[in-house]
Scaffold this motif. Sequence first.
Motif, PDB file in Angstrom:
ATOM      1  N   LYS A 178       0.846  -1.193   0.000  1.00 35.71           N
ATOM      2  CA  LYS A 178       0.000   0.000   0.000  1.00 35.71           C
ATOM      3  C   LYS A 178       0.889   1.254   0.000  1.00 35.71           C
ATOM      4  N   PRO A 179       0.490   2.292  -0.711  1.00 36.92           N
ATOM      5  CA  PRO A 179       1.289   3.524  -0.757  1.00 36.92           C
ATOM      6  C   PRO A 179       1.353   4.235   0.596  1.00 36.92           C
ATOM      7  N   ALA A 180       2.397   5.054   0.748  1.00 36.93           N
ATOM      8  CA  ALA A 180       2.546   5.938   1.899  1.00 36.93           C
ATOM      9  C   ALA A 180       2.322   7.368   1.441  1.00 36.93           C
ATOM     10  N   LEU A 181       1.728   8.182   2.300  1.00 34.63           N
ATOM     11  CA  LEU A 181       1.451   9.567   1.943  1.00 34.63           C
ATOM     12  C   LEU A 181       2.012  10.502   3.001  1.00 34.63           C
ATOM     13  N   PHE A 182       2.837  11.458   2.553  1.00 33.04           N
ATOM     14  CA  PHE A 182       3.411  12.486   3.416  1.00 33.04           C
ATOM     15  C   PHE A 182       2.732  13.814   3.072  1.00 33.04           C
ATOM     16  N   GLU A 217      13.635  14.531  -3.097  1.00 36.02           N
ATOM     17  CA  GLU A 217      14.620  14.876  -4.137  1.00 36.02           C
ATOM     18  C   GLU A 217      15.976  14.262  -3.819  1.00 36.02           C
ATOM     19  N   TYR A 218      16.371  14.295  -2.553  1.00 38.10           N
ATOM     20  CA  TYR A 218      17.658  13.725  -2.138  1.00 38.10           C
ATOM     21  C   TYR A 218      17.701  12.230  -2.446  1.00 38.10           C
ATOM     22  N   LEU A 219      16.654  11.509  -2.115  1.00 37.82           N
ATOM     23  CA  LEU A 219      16.632  10.062  -2.357  1.00 37.82           C
ATOM     24  C   LEU A 219      16.693   9.755  -3.850  1.00 37.82           C
ATOM     25  N   LEU A 220      15.944  10.503  -4.644  1.00 39.62           N
ATOM     26  CA  LEU A 220      15.953  10.270  -6.091  1.00 39.62           C
ATOM     27  C   LEU A 220      17.305  10.622  -6.700  1.00 39.62           C
ATOM     28  N   GLU A 221      17.910  11.705  -6.237  1.00 35.96           N
ATOM     29  CA  GLU A 221      19.242  12.092  -6.729  1.00 35.96           C
ATOM     30  C   GLU A 221      20.277  11.008  -6.445  1.00 35.96           C
ATOM     31  N   ASN A 222      20.069  10.304  -5.336  1.00 31.50           N
ATOM     32  CA  ASN A 222      21.016   9.263  -4.941  1.00 31.50           C
ATOM     33  C   ASN A 222      20.626   7.885  -5.476  1.00 31.50           C
ATOM     34  N   GLY A 223      19.756   7.868  -6.447  1.00 28.84           N
ATOM     35  CA  GLY A 223      19.450   6.632  -7.165  1.00 28.84           C
ATOM     36  C   GLY A 223      18.596   5.637  -6.421  1.00 28.84           C
ATOM     37  N   LYS A 224      17.878   6.072  -5.394  1.00 30.72           N
ATOM     38  CA  LYS A 224      17.032   5.146  -4.646  1.00 30.72           C
ATOM     39  C   LYS A 224      15.889   4.629  -5.526  1.00 30.72           C
ATOM     40  N   GLN A 225      15.664   3.337  -5.471  1.00 34.78           N
ATOM     41  CA  GLN A 225      14.570   2.706  -6.206  1.00 34.78           C
ATOM     42  C   GLN A 225      13.438   2.401  -5.223  1.00 34.78           C
ATOM     43  N   PHE A 226      12.272   2.890  -5.504  1.00 35.97           N
ATOM     44  CA  PHE A 226      11.155   2.771  -4.570  1.00 35.97           C
ATOM     45  C   PHE A 226      10.372   1.488  -4.832  1.00 35.97           C
ATOM     46  N   ARG A 227      10.194   0.684  -3.785  1.00 38.02           N
ATOM     47  CA  ARG A 227       9.323  -0.492  -3.866  1.00 38.02           C
ATOM     48  C   ARG A 227       7.885  -0.092  -3.566  1.00 38.02           C
ATOM     49  N   ARG A 228       7.696   0.782  -2.591  1.00 38.02           N
ATOM     50  CA  ARG A 228       6.360   1.237  -2.212  1.00 38.02           C
ATOM     51  C   ARG A 228       6.087   2.579  -2.893  1.00 38.02           C
ATOM     52  N   SER A 233      10.373   4.317  15.529  1.00 40.16           N
ATOM     53  CA  SER A 233      11.759   3.875  15.364  1.00 40.16           C
ATOM     54  C   SER A 233      12.630   4.977  14.779  1.00 40.16           C
ATOM     55  N   VAL A 234      12.145   5.633  13.733  1.00 43.27           N
ATOM     56  CA  VAL A 234      12.940   6.673  13.068  1.00 43.27           C
ATOM     57  C   VAL A 234      13.141   7.872  13.988  1.00 43.27           C
ATOM     58  N   LEU A 235      12.092   8.282  14.684  1.00 39.34           N
ATOM     59  CA  LEU A 235      12.239   9.411  15.610  1.00 39.34           C
ATOM     60  C   LEU A 235      13.236   9.095  16.721  1.00 39.34           C
ATOM     61  N   ARG A 293      16.409  15.113   8.006  1.00 34.10           N
ATOM     62  CA  ARG A 293      17.032  13.788   8.185  1.00 34.10           C
ATOM     63  C   ARG A 293      15.982  12.751   8.585  1.00 34.10           C
ATOM     64  N   VAL A 294      15.087  13.138   9.482  1.00 32.42           N
ATOM     65  CA  VAL A 294      14.015  12.225   9.887  1.00 32.42           C
ATOM     66  C   VAL A 294      13.197  11.798   8.673  1.00 32.42           C
ATOM     67  N   LEU A 295      12.829  12.747   7.849  1.00 35.71           N
ATOM     68  CA  LEU A 295      11.976  12.456   6.698  1.00 35.71           C
ATOM     69  C   LEU A 295      12.698  11.624   5.647  1.00 35.71           C
ATOM     70  N   ILE A 296      13.985  11.888   5.432  1.00 36.50           N
ATOM     71  CA  ILE A 296      14.753  11.068   4.484  1.00 36.50           C
ATOM     72  C   ILE A 296      14.755   9.619   4.937  1.00 36.50           C
ATOM     73  N   ARG A 297      15.069   9.419   6.209  1.00 36.50           N
ATOM     74  CA  ARG A 297      15.158   8.055   6.721  1.00 36.50           C
ATOM     75  C   ARG A 297      13.789   7.361   6.712  1.00 36.50           C
ATOM     76  N   MET A 298      12.741   8.121   7.063  1.00 34.65           N
ATOM     77  CA  MET A 298      11.397   7.539   7.078  1.00 34.65           C
ATOM     78  C   MET A 298      10.997   7.120   5.665  1.00 34.65           C
ATOM     79  N   MET A 299      11.193   7.993   4.697  1.00 33.16           N
ATOM     80  CA  MET A 299      10.854   7.647   3.319  1.00 33.16           C
ATOM     81  C   MET A 299      11.685   6.467   2.819  1.00 33.16           C
ATOM     82  N   ASP A 300      12.954   6.475   3.149  1.00 30.38           N
ATOM     83  CA  ASP A 300      13.863   5.413   2.701  1.00 30.38           C
ATOM     84  C   ASP A 300      13.458   4.064   3.274  1.00 30.38           C
ATOM     85  N   GLN A 301      13.179   4.016   4.569  1.00 26.21           N
ATOM     86  CA  GLN A 301      12.912   2.753   5.213  1.00 26.21           C
ATOM     87  C   GLN A 301      11.534   2.179   4.889  1.00 26.21           C
ATOM     88  N   VAL A 302      10.559   3.036   4.659  1.00 30.64           N
ATOM     89  CA  VAL A 302       9.211   2.506   4.397  1.00 30.64           C
ATOM     90  C   VAL A 302       8.932   2.313   2.914  1.00 30.64           C
TER      91      VAL A 302
END
Length: 459
Positions: free
Chosen positions: A86-90, A141-152, A383-385, A449-458
């Motif tokens: 299921k998608p995540a929404l920020f 933008e940071y995650l996409l610039e660093n080549g992150k591939q999104f599963r969710r 966990s991220v917080l 930093r919190v948001l980068i990690r949250m987006m990355d991990q979920v």
Amino acid sequence: MKIYDLYINEEEYADLNGEKAVRHLSEAIQINTTSYMDTSKTDYAEFDRFHEKMKEWYPEIMKQGEFRKIGYSILIRIEGSDPSLKPALFMAHQDVVPVVKGTEEDWIHGPFSGDVADGYIWGRGAFDIKEMLIAELESLEYLLENGKQFRRTLYLAFGHDEEVLGSGAAAVAGYLKEQGVELEFVMDEGGRFGSGEAYGADIAVGSIGMYEKGYADVKLSVESFGGHSSNPFNGTSLGVLSKAIAAIVDHPLENVLPSSIKESLRILAPYIRRGPLKEAVKDIEANESEIIAHYLSHPDLNNQIHTTIAPTMISGGSEAGNVMPQHMEAVINFRLAPQDTDASLLEHCQRLAGKDVKAEFIVANEASRESRFDSFGFKMLQSVLSHYFKDIVFVPSVNTTATDARSYEGICDCCMRFEPFLEDPEIRAKGVHGTNERISVRTYLQGIRVLIRMMDQVC
């Protein structure tokens, strides 16, 4: 307690361009996206300008995602590779509240200056809530610039009128529902941070809003003939109205411990060292009345367990001391707990006010649905917080103010209200909707930093 002493892992994402992130927030504040209940006063050209800046500042998001305008609200979609997730929404909102007339000269830096000075970013929206909007964009933008591939699949949603109507969020949620989207979680503004003193705990507490209280304005109206004050045989409309107000204030509604409050006490139990809660939390169900009594006695806890009652307006009094008033009105504001409905509240008010007083709603919205805290989204946010803030326990709680998140309850059972910008409580309390609104650069970057990690991990 200094909030900055609780920050940890600030060295992470060392390649994050903090200077650019600060500049973008500064420029966003300079765009005057003030919203008004009278929409004819809202300058929608400023929202258009804001949208164009988003496209300019975040090329990877525009390249890899879908940027959709729904009215003046924005929905951004980054498609994931696994449709079973299921998608995540920020979330955040674009609009800000007006600057109170006559206070412009009281601002150290202009309300729409976006000045960066003395370690802070200044201006209307710096803490409500353009910092979260820009931080979410910076993080993605940071995650996409660093080549992150999104599963969710990930969504960003930015309403345009949260401060007044909330129609933008409702339209975005309606669009998603039409597309058959069901969300894993929603993360929006809200929540609280503070000392655990109210609980008798020697640790700070971060309260994640898992539902929000309702809102109602009840108008009381009274008619009388007026006349000379030397013969008040039948009383006055002011006297009748005063008795009605007093009766309603003196008869509070039911006190209930919602499940999220009980869960927060279970989490906090190991840290509660003193006071009446120390023993009571060992068996919450058996000691519910004692716990309620403690909540009622404490100014920081009182409003979490019942509908609050606040008389706020009165009008129609005489212009001379010897003239009895005729038509008089008063407004009482209620923040509804989940156990109270609009209908039960109005019946309660009319019964207490009496037959000579008319009670009616000006506006009424019941409390939102209580979200699941035994969910993937809530556990991940905890966990991220905890990864970025030490000596703070993060617990589920009630949001006592309204947000756009409630619009998404039809497509999501985990709507969380917590902005990860833990600032000095005094700066936050005075700045949100107030004069000299600002956020420290350090707080802003830690929230990113919190948001980068949250987006990355979920995702």
